[in-house]
Design a protein around this motif. Sequence first.
Motif, PDB file in Angstrom:
ATOM      1  N   UNK A 146       1.009  -1.063   0.241  1.00  0.00           N
ATOM      2  CA  UNK A 146      -0.146  -0.056   0.055  1.00  0.00           C
ATOM      3  C   UNK A 146       0.883   1.294   0.136  1.00  0.00           C
ATOM      4  N   UNK A 147       0.004   2.324  -0.328  1.00  0.00           N
ATOM      5  CA  UNK A 147       0.919   3.702  -0.335  1.00  0.00           C
ATOM      6  C   UNK A 147       0.212   4.701   0.584  1.00  0.00           C
ATOM      7  N   UNK A 148       1.100   5.459   1.111  1.00  0.00           N
ATOM      8  CA  UNK A 148       0.413   6.347   2.259  1.00  0.00           C
ATOM      9  C   UNK A 148       0.832   7.715   2.156  1.00  0.00           C
ATOM     10  N   UNK A 149       0.083   8.803   2.561  1.00  0.00           N
ATOM     11  CA  UNK A 149       0.550  10.073   2.497  1.00  0.00           C
ATOM     12  C   UNK A 149       0.178  10.833   3.607  1.00  0.00           C
ATOM     13  N   UNK A 150       1.166  11.521   4.241  1.00  0.00           N
ATOM     14  CA  UNK A 150       0.745  12.096   5.731  1.00  0.00           C
ATOM     15  C   UNK A 150       0.964  13.634   5.275  1.00  0.00           C
ATOM     16  N   UNK A 151      -0.238  14.421   5.718  1.00  0.00           N
ATOM     17  CA  UNK A 151      -0.374  16.070   5.787  1.00  0.00           C
ATOM     18  C   UNK A 151      -0.388  16.482   6.876  1.00  0.00           C
ATOM     19  N   UNK A 152       0.118  17.411   7.109  1.00  0.00           N
ATOM     20  CA  UNK A 152       0.703  17.998   8.487  1.00  0.00           C
ATOM     21  C   UNK A 152      -0.154  19.423   8.148  1.00  0.00           C
ATOM     22  N   UNK A 153      -0.834  20.083   9.216  1.00  0.00           N
ATOM     23  CA  UNK A 153      -1.777  21.311   9.050  1.00  0.00           C
ATOM     24  C   UNK A 153      -0.792  22.146  10.021  1.00  0.00           C
ATOM     25  N   UNK A 154      -0.116  23.097   9.517  1.00  0.00           N
ATOM     26  CA  UNK A 154       0.564  24.185  10.481  1.00  0.00           C
ATOM     27  C   UNK A 154      -0.290  25.516  10.369  1.00  0.00           C
ATOM     28  N   UNK A 155      -0.499  25.961  11.579  1.00  0.00           N
ATOM     29  CA  UNK A 155      -1.199  27.235  11.637  1.00  0.00           C
ATOM     30  C   UNK A 155      -2.225  27.396  12.699  1.00  0.00           C
ATOM     31  N   UNK A 156      -2.424  28.420  13.308  1.00  0.00           N
ATOM     32  CA  UNK A 156      -3.150  28.515  14.533  1.00  0.00           C
ATOM     33  C   UNK A 156      -4.602  28.396  14.088  1.00  0.00           C
ATOM     34  N   UNK A 157      -5.205  27.441  14.626  1.00  0.00           N
ATOM     35  CA  UNK A 157      -6.539  26.953  14.462  1.00  0.00           C
ATOM     36  C   UNK A 157      -6.869  26.055  13.367  1.00  0.00           C
ATOM     37  N   UNK A 158      -5.892  25.501  12.703  1.00  0.00           N
ATOM     38  CA  UNK A 158      -5.946  24.592  11.605  1.00  0.00           C
ATOM     39  C   UNK A 158      -6.470  23.255  12.255  1.00  0.00           C
ATOM     40  N   UNK A 159      -7.467  22.780  11.636  1.00  0.00           N
ATOM     41  CA  UNK A 159      -7.861  21.583  12.155  1.00  0.00           C
ATOM     42  C   UNK A 159      -8.462  20.780  10.956  1.00  0.00           C
ATOM     43  N   UNK A 160      -8.556  19.379  10.947  1.00  0.00           N
ATOM     44  CA  UNK A 160      -8.893  18.465   9.758  1.00  0.00           C
ATOM     45  C   UNK A 160      -9.578  17.339  10.695  1.00  0.00           C
ATOM     46  N   UNK A 161     -10.866  16.673  10.185  1.00  0.00           N
ATOM     47  CA  UNK A 161     -11.744  15.674  10.703  1.00  0.00           C
ATOM     48  C   UNK A 161     -12.275  14.926   9.367  1.00  0.00           C
ATOM     49  N   UNK A 162     -12.522  13.727   9.469  1.00  0.00           N
ATOM     50  CA  UNK A 162     -13.142  12.825   8.635  1.00  0.00           C
ATOM     51  C   UNK A 162     -14.527  12.449   9.022  1.00  0.00           C
ATOM     52  N   UNK A 163     -15.359  13.048   8.017  1.00  0.00           N
ATOM     53  CA  UNK A 163     -16.765  12.830   8.408  1.00  0.00           C
ATOM     54  C   UNK A 163     -17.572  12.032   7.279  1.00  0.00           C
ATOM     55  N   UNK A 164     -18.554  11.506   7.736  1.00  0.00           N
ATOM     56  CA  UNK A 164     -19.318  10.576   7.117  1.00  0.00           C
ATOM     57  C   UNK A 164     -20.503  11.013   6.065  1.00  0.00           C
ATOM     58  N   UNK A 165     -20.630  12.393   6.471  1.00  0.00           N
ATOM     59  CA  UNK A 165     -21.807  13.307   5.615  1.00  0.00           C
ATOM     60  C   UNK A 165     -21.217  14.578   5.259  1.00  0.00           C
ATOM     61  N   UNK A 166     -21.682  15.279   4.298  1.00  0.00           N
ATOM     62  CA  UNK A 166     -21.225  16.539   3.996  1.00  0.00           C
ATOM     63  C   UNK A 166     -22.555  17.492   3.654  1.00  0.00           C
ATOM     64  N   UNK A 167     -22.479  18.757   3.950  1.00  0.00           N
ATOM     65  CA  UNK A 167     -23.477  19.642   3.728  1.00  0.00           C
ATOM     66  C   UNK A 167     -23.231  20.492   2.508  1.00  0.00           C
ATOM     67  N   UNK A 168     -22.107  20.534   1.814  1.00  0.00           N
ATOM     68  CA  UNK A 168     -21.586  21.477   0.611  1.00  0.00           C
ATOM     69  C   UNK A 168     -21.515  20.344  -0.535  1.00  0.00           C
ATOM     70  N   UNK A 169     -21.038  19.175  -0.482  1.00  0.00           N
ATOM     71  CA  UNK A 169     -20.902  18.214  -1.630  1.00  0.00           C
ATOM     72  C   UNK A 169     -21.858  17.272  -1.677  1.00  0.00           C
ATOM     73  N   UNK A 170     -22.033  16.700  -2.727  1.00  0.00           N
ATOM     74  CA  UNK A 170     -22.937  15.461  -2.761  1.00  0.00           C
ATOM     75  C   UNK A 170     -21.937  14.175  -2.929  1.00  0.00           C
TER      76      UNK A 170
END
Length: 253
Positions: A146-170
């Motif tokens: 398998x292949x992996x990619x690790x993304x790092x968010x650097x910044x004040x208040x920068x956050x990420x999460x994985x959701x099962x639903x979305x409100x802006x895209x189908x």
Amino acid sequence: MSRILTQSCFKQLSQSSLRQGSLPVFLAPAFSYPQRTQSFSTTSPTQSRVGGSSISVPPEVSLKFIDLPQVQVRGRAKDIPKTAIEVKGPLGQLTLNIPPFVAVAHDEALRKAVLSVQDSEIPHQRAMWGTTRANLQNYVLGVSEGHICILSLVGVGYRASVESTATTVEPEYPGQQFVSLKVGYSHPIELGVPQGVKASTPQPTRILLEGVDKSVVTQFAAEIREWRKPEPYKGKGIFVNGETIKLKAKKIR
């Protein structure tokens, strides 16, 4: 080029001076010897040998050659692939189309695969030789490890999460997950995870992407990075796989 022209003109001038007798006698022996050109580099130019190196096939990975149906296309008949390789492993299977001028020799006893081309002097064939070999190597690693990619968010208040639903895209397929980013925008940023890619957030500022196809995983990582490219003054942004950036001095007016 200009140096060679200068030497040739200087040689012609010296020969004409010798014939006319205007050249001093003590300079005649120096101009009687042939001019020697010297290159700037001390090493001889060599071509890459990536295409000819063998590929190790793990025991749990199998290669299956498939004959493709031939379709007549005007002007591109020589580039239409005639054979495809189905790479199957414990994590999934992928199919790679092989150019018609590339041959793949698979030794099942030694678990090795070697690629060759019809004419290595043709630039297009030589370029596709290494490209096809790299793609096949990535497919073998993808279905086995398998292949992996690790993304790092650097910044004040920068956050990420994985959701099962979305409100802006189908959703594009059933059960699709979405990566939600908070990187300084007033509106939510939701990106659909491509099929065949698994996304997770071990930390609020880390995104882990896993998949079989390396091109799909890295393309999705690039789409996430587009929302906050690393900037060189404060060092903020989304970094991919240990990416670094050289900081600049602040502009003082």
